[in-house]
Design a protein around this motif. Structure first.
Motif, mmCIF file in Angstrom:
data_model
loop_
_atom_site.group_PDB
_atom_site.id
_atom_site.type_symbol
_atom_site.label_atom_id
_atom_site.label_comp_id
_atom_site.label_asym_id
_atom_site.label_seq_id
_atom_site.Cartn_x
_atom_site.Cartn_y
_atom_site.Cartn_z
ATOM 1 N N TYR A 10 48.605 3.839 -5.847
ATOM 2 C CA TYR A 10 48.054 5.374 -6.458
ATOM 3 C C TYR A 10 48.328 5.248 -8.087
ATOM 4 C CZ TYR A 10 47.865 6.876 -1.728
ATOM 5 O OH TYR A 10 47.570 6.923 -0.534
ATOM 6 N N LEU A 13 48.680 8.663 -10.478
ATOM 7 C CA LEU A 13 49.655 9.625 -10.324
ATOM 8 C C LEU A 13 50.291 9.946 -11.546
ATOM 9 C CD1 LEU A 13 51.474 8.880 -7.001
ATOM 10 C CD2 LEU A 13 50.159 10.666 -7.299
ATOM 11 N N LYS A 17 54.086 13.870 -10.482
ATOM 12 C CA LYS A 17 53.923 13.657 -9.104
ATOM 13 C C LYS A 17 54.865 12.407 -8.653
ATOM 14 C CE LYS A 17 49.386 15.609 -8.844
ATOM 15 N NZ LYS A 17 47.965 15.073 -8.581
ATOM 16 N N PHE A 54 48.777 17.897 -5.031
ATOM 17 C CA PHE A 54 48.176 16.655 -4.695
ATOM 18 C C PHE A 54 46.826 16.731 -4.155
ATOM 19 C CE2 PHE A 54 52.853 16.546 -4.327
ATOM 20 C CZ PHE A 54 52.956 15.311 -4.987
ATOM 21 N N GLU A 58 46.244 11.703 -2.543
ATOM 22 C CA GLU A 58 47.577 11.605 -2.443
ATOM 23 C C GLU A 58 48.262 12.349 -1.495
ATOM 24 O OE1 GLU A 58 47.171 12.268 -7.582
ATOM 25 O OE2 GLU A 58 47.336 13.935 -6.160
ATOM 26 N N GLN A 59 47.909 13.377 -0.787
ATOM 27 C CA GLN A 59 48.706 13.783 0.566
ATOM 28 C C GLN A 59 48.679 12.889 1.683
ATOM 29 O OE1 GLN A 59 46.549 17.317 1.869
ATOM 30 N NE2 GLN A 59 46.335 18.393 -0.220
#
Length: 91
Positions: A10, A13, A17, A54, A58-59
């Protein structure tokens, strides 16, 4: 898999986050589905207070962090719950 290894998937981000996820990952872990769901709700409320949202992708990272220490049978329960929530548009 460590948090840092997960975070490499990711790259976009935000720093906020990333910091939130680092704090979340360092919280005491549980192998109980009910306790895990309470932690998820608490973390969601905290993220909302900090105005951190999110994406669906991202979750998934948050889910990976939550279920990392669950026994396989408990992880399967959570997987089924998540499928139901997605089916009804709640996840």
């Amino acid at each position: 898999m460590t948090l840092e290894e997960l975070l490499t998937n990711y790259p976009n981000l935000t720093p906020e986050k990333r910091e939130f996820l680092r704090l979340f990952a360092n919280m005491p872990k549980t192998n109980n589905t009910s306790a895990m769901m309470r932690e998820l709700n608490r973390a969601k409320a905290e993220a909302n207070q900090k105005n951190i949202q999110f994406s669906k992708e991202e979750q998934h990272l948050v889910y990976e962090l939550l279920t990392a220490n669950l026994p396989p049978e408990e992880k399967q329960k959570v997987d089924r719950m998540m499928l139901l929530l997605e089916k009804f548009g709640m996840a």
